[in-house]
Scaffold this active site. Structure first.
Site, short mmCIF file in Angstrom:
data_model
loop_
_atom_site.label_atom_id
_atom_site.label_comp_id
_atom_site.label_asym_id
_atom_site.label_seq_id
_atom_site.Cartn_x
_atom_site.Cartn_y
_atom_site.Cartn_z
CB SER A 110 -29.80 -25.28 -3.88
OG SER A 110 -28.45 -25.36 -3.26
CG ASP A 159 -22.78 -21.97 -6.49
OD1 ASP A 159 -22.52 -21.68 -5.40
OD2 ASP A 159 -23.93 -22.42 -7.01
CG HIS A 190 -26.14 -20.82 -4.49
ND1 HIS A 190 -25.87 -22.17 -5.10
CD2 HIS A 190 -26.92 -21.39 -3.62
CE1 HIS A 190 -26.66 -23.04 -4.63
NE2 HIS A 190 -27.44 -22.52 -3.57
#
Length: 207
Positions: A110, A159, A190
């Site tokens: 991320s 996600d 995610h």
């Protein structure tokens, strides 16, 4: 930090995502399928604690501020630069310990993936590779350095945090600029899944 059995020959610097900390990915290392004599030192740095605008100004570990859901245009360039400098210093420390830049891989999830791509593809070092998980990079189409650096990108197809489309757009931008990007997607959100860890372990061993 996780030290290998025996001599350290390689280093992986693995950057966590927003609100986590450096311990977040320590537990995945035994699941990568690396041989016992892999010789890899894993370093898991902590992002600084900063207020994050999108989370109401809450203080948390963050590599840079996220000001809105417009990830590709509303970008905290100053915060990104500050975090890149932190990782440059980590790399320099490993080089002083005798680990050449060509034996260092940057990985990130991320927010951490964005920093990993910036440092590996827009910094002063010819690294062994960059691994970017469930991430994006608005400035990817402006990178011009280290086109021989292998890049691994992986993303969840469902996600809800970092949309699949902008992760794929980052991959496409890098490939268009001449970077060697290996792309994998998974039916997950995610997160990180077991199939992904298998691919990560294989990619690391190839490097």
């Amino acid at each position: 930090m996780l030290e290998p059995q025996g001599e350290v020959k390689k280093v992986v610097i693995w950057l966590h995502g927003l609100g986590a900390d450096g311990h977040d990915f320590e537990e995945v290392v035994p699941h990568l399928g690396l041989p016992p004599e892999h010789g890899v030192r894993f370093i898991f740095p902590h992002a600084p604690i900063n207020p994050v605008t999108i989370n109401g100004g809450m203080q948390m570990h963050s590599w840079y501020d996220i000001r809105s859901e417009d990830f590709m245009n509303d970008v905290d360039h100053a915060g990104i630069e500050t975090s890149c400098q932190q990782i440059f210093e980590l790399i320099e420390t490993q080089i002083k310990f005798g680990i050449g830049a060509e034996n260092i891989i940057l990985a990130g999830f991320s927010q951490g993936g964005l920093i990993a791509l910036n440092v590996a593809l827009n910094g002063p070092y010819d690294l062994a590779g960059a691994m970017a998980l469930s991430t994006y990079c608005p400035m990817a189409d402006r990178f011009e350095l280290h086109r021989d650096t292998p890049v691994l990108m992986m993303h969840g197809e469902h996600d809800p945090v970092v949309p699949f489309a902008i992760g794929q757009a980052t991959c496409n931008a890098l490939q268009k600029s001449g970077y060697e990007v290996e792309w994998h997607s998974y039916p997950m959100q995610h997160a990180v899944c077991s199939e992904e860890l298998m691919h990560i372990g294989k990619w690391l061993q190839e490097r």
